[in-house]
Design an enzyme around this catalytic site. Structure first.
Site, PDB file in Angstrom:
ATOM      1  CD  GLU A 135     -16.700 -33.445  10.039  1.00 54.79           C
ATOM      2  OE1 GLU A 135     -16.553 -34.665   9.820  1.00 54.79           O
ATOM      3  OE2 GLU A 135     -16.351 -32.901  11.091  1.00 54.79           O
ATOM      4  CB  CYS A 157     -21.324 -39.370   6.730  1.00 54.44           C
ATOM      5  SG  CYS A 157     -21.778 -38.513   8.244  1.00 54.44           S
TER       6      CYS A 157
HETATM    7  P1  NAP Z   1     -22.291 -33.735  -2.307  1.00 50.44           P
HETATM    8  O1  NAP Z   1     -22.839 -34.074  -3.612  1.00 50.44           O
HETATM    9  O2  NAP Z   1     -20.827 -33.698  -2.143  1.00 50.44           O
HETATM   10  O3  NAP Z   1     -22.916 -32.331  -1.910  1.00 50.44           O
HETATM   11  C1  NAP Z   1     -22.620 -31.704  -0.678  1.00 50.44           C
HETATM   12  C2  NAP Z   1     -22.625 -30.221  -0.871  1.00 50.44           C
HETATM   13  O4  NAP Z   1     -21.510 -29.868  -1.695  1.00 50.44           O
HETATM   14  C3  NAP Z   1     -23.855 -29.702  -1.614  1.00 50.44           C
HETATM   15  O5  NAP Z   1     -24.174 -28.440  -1.109  1.00 50.44           O
HETATM   16  C4  NAP Z   1     -23.374 -29.608  -3.051  1.00 50.44           C
HETATM   17  O6  NAP Z   1     -24.100 -28.672  -3.799  1.00 50.44           O
HETATM   18  C5  NAP Z   1     -21.954 -29.155  -2.846  1.00 50.44           C
HETATM   19  N1  NAP Z   1     -21.038 -29.505  -3.923  1.00 50.44           N
HETATM   20  C6  NAP Z   1     -21.028 -30.621  -4.680  1.00 50.44           C
HETATM   21  N2  NAP Z   1     -19.987 -30.582  -5.529  1.00 50.44           N
HETATM   22  C7  NAP Z   1     -19.333 -29.432  -5.298  1.00 50.44           C
HETATM   23  C8  NAP Z   1     -18.191 -28.812  -5.873  1.00 50.44           C
HETATM   24  N3  NAP Z   1     -17.491 -29.391  -6.836  1.00 50.44           N
HETATM   25  N4  NAP Z   1     -17.812 -27.608  -5.412  1.00 50.44           N
HETATM   26  C9  NAP Z   1     -18.496 -27.001  -4.432  1.00 50.44           C
HETATM   27  N5  NAP Z   1     -19.588 -27.531  -3.847  1.00 50.44           N
HETATM   28  C10 NAP Z   1     -19.995 -28.737  -4.270  1.00 50.44           C
HETATM   29  O7  NAP Z   1     -22.821 -34.700  -1.170  1.00 50.44           O
HETATM   30  P2  NAP Z   1     -24.332 -35.062  -0.851  1.00 50.44           P
HETATM   31  O8  NAP Z   1     -24.754 -36.054  -1.855  1.00 50.44           O
HETATM   32  O9  NAP Z   1     -25.146 -33.857  -0.643  1.00 50.44           O
HETATM   33  O10 NAP Z   1     -24.162 -35.735   0.584  1.00 50.44           O
HETATM   34  C11 NAP Z   1     -23.749 -37.024   0.745  1.00 50.44           C
HETATM   35  C12 NAP Z   1     -22.283 -37.102   1.088  1.00 50.44           C
HETATM   36  O11 NAP Z   1     -22.030 -36.316   2.251  1.00 50.44           O
HETATM   37  C13 NAP Z   1     -21.860 -38.483   1.447  1.00 50.44           C
HETATM   38  O12 NAP Z   1     -20.603 -38.748   0.905  1.00 50.44           O
HETATM   39  C14 NAP Z   1     -21.800 -38.438   2.959  1.00 50.44           C
HETATM   40  O13 NAP Z   1     -20.991 -39.411   3.543  1.00 50.44           O
HETATM   41  C15 NAP Z   1     -21.296 -37.079   3.195  1.00 50.44           C
HETATM   42  N6  NAP Z   1     -21.586 -36.641   4.554  1.00 50.44           N
HETATM   43  C16 NAP Z   1     -20.570 -36.547   5.452  1.00 50.44           C
HETATM   44  C17 NAP Z   1     -20.835 -36.192   6.763  1.00 50.44           C
HETATM   45  C18 NAP Z   1     -19.722 -36.073   7.781  1.00 50.44           C
HETATM   46  O14 NAP Z   1     -19.959 -35.490   8.820  1.00 50.44           O
HETATM   47  N7  NAP Z   1     -18.537 -36.600   7.535  1.00 50.44           N
HETATM   48  C19 NAP Z   1     -22.134 -35.910   7.153  1.00 50.44           C
HETATM   49  C20 NAP Z   1     -23.160 -36.017   6.210  1.00 50.44           C
HETATM   50  C21 NAP Z   1     -22.861 -36.375   4.914  1.00 50.44           C
HETATM   51  P3  NAP Z   1     -25.217 -29.132  -4.868  1.00 50.44           P
HETATM   52  O15 NAP Z   1     -26.271 -29.825  -4.096  1.00 50.44           O
HETATM   53  O16 NAP Z   1     -25.660 -27.849  -5.463  1.00 50.44           O
HETATM   54  O17 NAP Z   1     -24.519 -30.036  -5.820  1.00 50.44           O
END
Ligand code: NAP
Length: 465
Positions: A228, A262
């Site tokens: 997602e 998102c």
């Molecule tokens: P993020 O930086 O991608 O982090 C999300 C999760 O992934 C965190 O637990 C993060 O851990 C982990 N992560 C980051 N890089 C990783 C990697 N290379 N390998 C494994 N795990 C990794 O996103 P965010 O800033 O928390 O959230 C915002 C994003 O989420 C936006 O793009 C938003 O659109 C999306 N989102 C999508 C939905 C949906 O349902 N489609 C819902 C909500 C949010 P760390 O915090 O330790 O880096």
């Protein structure tokens, strides 16, 4: 490595935690596998009783959980409490419906009997974001646990207190110790966990780069994933729409969760006939939003979750302006303590500039004027993302075209995109794959097993003989 909980309103460090050691991770993975062996056989009624208990805890303590979310990531308190209530709803939804969603399905074939049988897969790793720190986790955990899987949560590093609170809710609800475990780890620890044979599948809600990384590791291991990811949702307004309602909804849809959703509407595509009226009213309402301490009930816009998000937003707005955009209101970080950014409206954004279709994670709206429905649909689809979409029109033919032609996981007509336990949720294109919620959600992490039983063979004694 330390994992810190930092209040985005004040910059104050609330708590720090040490990340799990390799040995602690090993113990948790083993516990997950051992728990699964028994937990997979618990009757639906027992799982449902515990899930209802989790819902009761969420409802009873929603104010405390809401406060924790607000303190850790800055969402306005009213929305945070509503998030805890919504988590109770999803727990109840699956407590009541899981058994029926996973009941055997008889299919008539040339067999004596054939049917589809659903079985849990095992320990599932959930990598989750901070923006809905409870909801994102519960919408994974409620169906996963009701299906008989066990969950391992790697939550975003800035919400460790929420992550631990969720684990405690499941423990207090009566689930066995290894049914839902929080792993306090950084993202660099994810690869080794995904490579471990005891983890059988993964779900990630987060950004596109994180999705690519997790999906490629899981792909190499041939493990099921659900992704997602981000979105750049269009919000289209056509001349037949109720403009006042569309404007008010548009402002909410852009600024919900301080603009960090998102499925927040990010690009407002408005028919030329009504554009000027829409723009004037939209800017007025964006200007009038109450910015402040998210713990105060009257606050509509709180801080962004981290200083990095403010930096990213600032960079995107500057890039848009360089590409010819005009700022009608906002456009700057706010000169006060905490990660505050002004509600901002951009117009004349060049549709060929990358920023026009990127995900903008904060209270920044882009308005586009279009001459007809063809142009509206073309701009709506001119993004690598395909999460949600909204279209405002009272013309049935236009509605049918939007439903059919917008490339997204959902189309909301005369409304704003929202998740609902009863409806599937997910995206297409770079917004990911797989579905959460509803029947589709609980079927993601199960083995859809075909059972085929032949006619009794000649000479075999049957019970009636
Ligand atoms: P993020 O930086 O991608 O982090 C999300 C999760 O992934 C965190 O637990 C993060 O851990 C982990 N992560 C980051 N890089 C990783 C990697 N290379 N390998 C494994 N795990 C990794 O996103 P965010 O800033 O928390 O959230 C915002 C994003 O989420 C936006 O793009 C938003 O659109 C999306 N989102 C999508 C939905 C949906 O349902 N489609 C819902 C909500 C949010 P760390 O915090 O330790 O880096």
């Amino acid at each position: 490595m330390a994992i810190a909980s930092i209040n985005p309103t004040t910059g104050e460090t609330l708590k720090t935690f040490s990340a799990l050691t390799a040995e602690q991770i090993e113990q948790k993975l083993q516990l997950a596998r051992d728990t699964f062996r028994n937990y997979r056989n618990t009757p639906f009624a027992d799982r449902a009783r515990m899930m209802q208990q989790a819902a009761d805890i969420l409802d009873t303590e929603k104010s405390e959980f809401g406060r924790l979310m607000t303190l850790e990531m800055g969402k306005p308190i009213k929305a945070a409490i509503a998030e805890a209530e919504k988590c109770a709803w999803v727990c109840r939804y699956y407590a009541e419906n899981a058994q029926q969603h996973l009941a055997d399905q008889i299919v008539k074939t040339n067999a004596q009997k054939s049917y589809v049988h659903f079985q849990p897969l095992g320990p599932v790793l959930a990598v989750m974001p901070w923006n809905f720190p409870f909801w994102q986790v519960f919408r994974f955990a409620a169906p996963a646990l009701m299906a008989g899987n066990v969950g391992l949560l790697k939550h975003a590093s800035n919400v460790p207190q929420c992550a631990l609170a969720i684990e405690e809710i499941f423990t207090r609800a009566g689930f066995p110790g290894g049914a839902f475990q929080t792993l306090l780890i950084g993202s660099e620890a994810v690869e080794a966990i995904l490579n471990d044979a005891r983890v059988v599948a993964a779900t990630l809600t987060g950004s596109e780069p994180a999705g690519r990384s997790v999906a490629s590791i899981a792909g190499k291991q041939i493990k099921k994933t659900v992704l997602e990811l981000g979105g750049s949702d269009p919000f289209i307004v056509m001349p037949s729409a109720n403009i006042d309602e569309a404007v008010t909804t548009a402002v909410t849809a852009r600024t919900i969760n301080n603009g960090q959703s998102c499925i927040a509407a990010k690009r407002f595509i408005v028919a030329a006939e009504i554009y000027d009226q829409f723009e004037r009213k939209f800017v007025e309402q964006m200007k009038s939003l109450r910015i402040g301490d998210p713990l105060e009930e009257s606050t509509q816009i709180g801080p962004l979750a981290t200083p990095q998000i403010v930096n990213d937003l600032e960079e995107q707005v500057q890039r848009a302006v360089k590409a010819g955009a005009r700022v009608l209101t906002g456009g700057n970080r706010i000169d006060r303590r905490g990660n505050f950014y002004e509600p901002t409206v951009l117009v004349d954004v060049d549709v060929d500039a990358p920023v026009s279709c990127e995900e903008i994670f904060g209270p920044v709206a882009m308005l586009f004027r279009v001459s007809d429905i063809d142009e509206a649909i073309r701009i709506a689809n001119a993004t690598p993302f395909g999460l949600g979409s909204a279209a405002w029109t009272n013309d049935a033919r236009e509605q049918a075209r939007f439903i059919d032609e917008i490339e997204a996981g959902s189309v909301f007509i005369n409304g704003m995109v929202a998740s609902d336990p009863r409806l599937p949720f997910g995206g297409v294109k770079h917004s990911g794959f797989g579905r959460e919620l509803a029947e589709s959600g609980i079927r993601e992490f199960v083995n859809i097993k075909t059972v085929w039983i032949g006619e009794p063979q000649k000479g075999t004694k049957t019970e009636t003989e």
